[in-house]
Design an enzyme around this catalytic site. Structure first.
Site, short mmCIF file in Angstrom:
data_model
loop_
_atom_site.label_atom_id
_atom_site.label_comp_id
_atom_site.label_asym_id
_atom_site.label_seq_id
_atom_site.Cartn_x
_atom_site.Cartn_y
_atom_site.Cartn_z
N GLY A 39 0.80 -1.23 0.00
CA GLY A 39 0.00 0.00 0.00
C GLY A 39 0.82 1.27 0.00
CB THR A 40 -0.06 4.68 1.19
OG1 THR A 40 -1.28 4.68 0.46
CG2 THR A 40 0.56 6.05 1.20
CB CYS A 41 2.72 2.08 4.71
SG CYS A 41 4.03 1.76 5.87
CE LYS A 50 9.33 8.34 8.00
NZ LYS A 50 8.11 8.73 7.30
N GLY A 178 1.90 23.25 2.92
CA GLY A 178 1.51 22.39 4.04
C GLY A 178 2.70 22.08 4.92
N GLY A 180 2.67 20.21 7.61
CA GLY A 180 2.31 19.07 8.47
C GLY A 180 3.42 18.03 8.42
CD GLU A 201 0.45 24.69 8.36
OE1 GLU A 201 0.80 23.66 7.75
OE2 GLU A 201 -0.73 24.89 8.74
NE ARG A 269 -2.06 9.52 2.32
CZ ARG A 269 -1.64 9.17 1.11
NH1 ARG A 269 -0.86 9.96 0.41
NH2 ARG A 269 -2.02 8.01 0.59
CG HIS A 440 26.36 4.95 31.50
ND1 HIS A 440 25.84 6.21 31.31
CD2 HIS A 440 27.71 5.07 31.55
CE1 HIS A 440 26.83 7.08 31.27
NE2 HIS A 440 27.98 6.42 31.41
#
Ligand code: FAD
Ligand code: NAI
Length: 469
Positions: A39-41, A50, A178, A180, A201, A269, A440
């Site tokens: 899909g889109t993702c 990414k 935009g 966003g 924006e 969207r 740590h």
């Protein structure tokens, strides 16, 4: 005509995950997809963005290698090859999804599904035909919204779909309409590669639905890096001359304009229901979204909907969680996932993440809260990695000590947020969270620190205090 217990329309992170869960629960399942699985993702959303952002980040680090005592005599990038690598990752993951569908014995039909009767679907595409199903799960996702701006169809005006799936363009200047999530992630990518970026924006700040301190900080950081951030900007018209686009916008009483090689429209969207319903099949909708009950049933019997096509929050992990919950319901089980808590992550530099309530939201709900804040400049790992900005804030119920929310703007915020999501979902108190020894030097030590701050017990001095010594 083939008959199934469940037909899933759309193989995005909502649809394919739902189908796999359904098959695991013993339902004979088919998935219908008119583009690529994932899909889109996977194909034009989460994963490709990414991959681009990672390349830009490494490029930036290489350019600043001297700070680490390294000499990298020449740095450069090749936009085509950055996109090639992105595509390689997409194809690898897409193959994985296809394999998962196969190994779970789920039929995959390629074509556009139209629900023609309560249990009937016609498929138009390379797998033409009719199928019947006891239950239909709609997971058709969303597509970029396009505002009614004159000149929006000019060549060179694109959405994230064209940037991610079209021919790679090495923009030297870009206007993003935009500010966003898509806007700020693409601004980060192109700015890191030296492109002149302008964000227009409409609201008074970037990421208007985010914690105010975070969005104001992001605005300042982007401006400092040379991004032209215009808030309160209403685009009036886009014109094109000799391959250069000009956006005319109004800001208060002022008319202004900005020119660029390209314009990226990222103003939200809209749910995708194109060709989905045949004559007489009309589920209840609200502003285009398919309305569902808490169990994801629609106004039509045995038709269910999940993901971007129905949800106000449009995120891949939420679509998947809803898909799992919906088929568990269909198969007669209780949902196994807590759907009330949705972490959200933004992959800027520094990263941004949020889960649960902000202090303002908690107060608006009449809760009395205590808050903690930790500046990441006092975290060893942050200094080691040269990430000197950022903070973590937590919100806790004053009486019960139960954690209510966390907002993060720092390196690895998108990973750290899960520790808070886990705590909030399981109603852990700050005291319970504090008990854990965190290794740590790590970014996660900041979780202990911010919880200490709740009680005014900070152990590591913030940099300002150190300077004052
Ligand atoms: P989709 O992923 O949109 O999938 C729906 C599928 O259904 C599509 O493949 C479509 O072709 C198919 N389809 C539609 N109609 C039909 C039909 N009639 N017949 C057959 N098939 C049909 N979310 C995150 O959580 N993290 C991120 O980092 C992130 N980054 C993003 C970056 C960008 C640039 C964009 C655009 C989105 C991003 N998102 C991110 C949002 C995320 O992609 C969506 O929330 C998620 O894909 C929604 O999943 P879905 O299954 O509901 O729909
Ligand atoms: P968005 O809703 O995040 O942002 C749209 C922005 O455009 C808002 O700030 C809005 O005020 C502004 N806007 C609306 N109309 C405008 C106009 N005419 N002129 C100027 N500004 C205008 O939508 P976006 O960025 O398109 O992303 C869509 C969805 O994709 C989001 O809901 C998000 O959930 C998802 N996404 C998630 C990511 C992540 O999780 N990291 C990354 C990218 C997208």
């Amino acid at each position: 005509m083939s008959n199934y217990q469940l037909a899933v329309i759309g193989a995005g992170p909502g649809g394919y995950v739902a189908a796999i869960r359904a098959a695991q629960l013993g339902l004979k399942t088919v998935v219908i997809e008119n583009q690529d699985v994932g899909g889109t993702c996977l194909n034009r959303g989460c994963i490709p963005t990414k991959a681009l952002l990672h390349a830009a980040e490494v490029y930036h680090q290489a350019q600043n290698a001297r700070e680490l005592g390294l000499e990298i005599p020449e740095t450069g990038y090749h936009m085509g090859r950055i996109h090639d690598r992105k595509l390689k990752i997409v194809l690898q993951l897409r193959g994985g999804v296809e394999q998962l569908l196969k190994s779970n014995k789920i039929d995959l039909l390629h074509g556009t599904a139209t629900i023609t009767a309560p249990h009937e679907i016609s498929v138009m595409g390379s797998d033409n035909g009719q199928i019947t199903a006891d239950h239909i799960l709609i997971a058709t996702g969303s597509v970029p919204a396009r505002p009614p701006i004159a000149g929006l169809d000019s060549p060179g005006v694109v959405t994230s779909d064209e940037v991610l799936e079209g021919d790679p363009i090495d923009y030297k200047s870009l206007v993003i309409i935009g500010g966003g999530v898509i806007g700020v992630e693409f601004a980060t990518f192109y700015n890191r590669l030296g492109c002149e970026v302008t964000i227009l924006e409409a609201m008074d700040r970037l990421l208007p639905t985010m914690d105010r301190e975070i969005s104001q900080n992001l605005g300042m950081i982007l401006k400092k890096r040379g991004v032209n951030v215009q808030t309160g900007a209403m685009v009036q018209e886009i014109t094109s001359k000799d391959g250069i686009l000009c956006c005319r916008f109004r800001k208060g009483d002022q008319e202004e304009s900005v020119q660029a090689q390209g314009v990226l429209v990222a103003i939200g969207r809209r749910p995708n229901t194109e060709s989905l319903f045949g004559p007489g099949i009309e589920p209840q909708t609200e502003r285009g979204r398919i309305v569902t009950n808490d169990d994801f049933s629609t106004s039509l019997e045995n038709i269910w909907a999940i993901g971007d096509v129905t949800s106000r929050i449009q995120l891949a992990h939420l679509a998947s969680a809803q898909g799992i919950a919906a088929v568990e319901r269909i198969a007669g089980h209780s949902p196994s996932i807590d759907l009330s808590l949705v972490p959200s992550c933004i992959y800027t530099d520094p990263e941004i993440a949020s889960v649960g309530l902000t202090a303002d939201e908690a107060k608006a709900q009449g809760l009395s809260v205590k808050t903690g804040k930790f500046m990441m400049a006092a975290n060893g790992k942050t200094l080691i990695e040269g990430k000197d900005r950022g903070f973590i804030k937590v919100v806790c119920d004053e009486e019960t000590d139960v954690l209510l929310g966390a907002q993060l703007m720092c390196a690895r915020a998108t990973d750290l947020v899960s520790e808070f999501a886990n705590a909030i979902s399981n109603r852990l108190t700050a005291e319970q969270m504090r008990r854990v020894i965190r290794p740590h030097p790590t970014f996660t030590e900041a979780v202990t620190e911010v919880l200490e701050d709740l009680e005014g017990q900070a152990i590591h001095a913030a940099p300002k205090r150190r300077l004052a010594k």
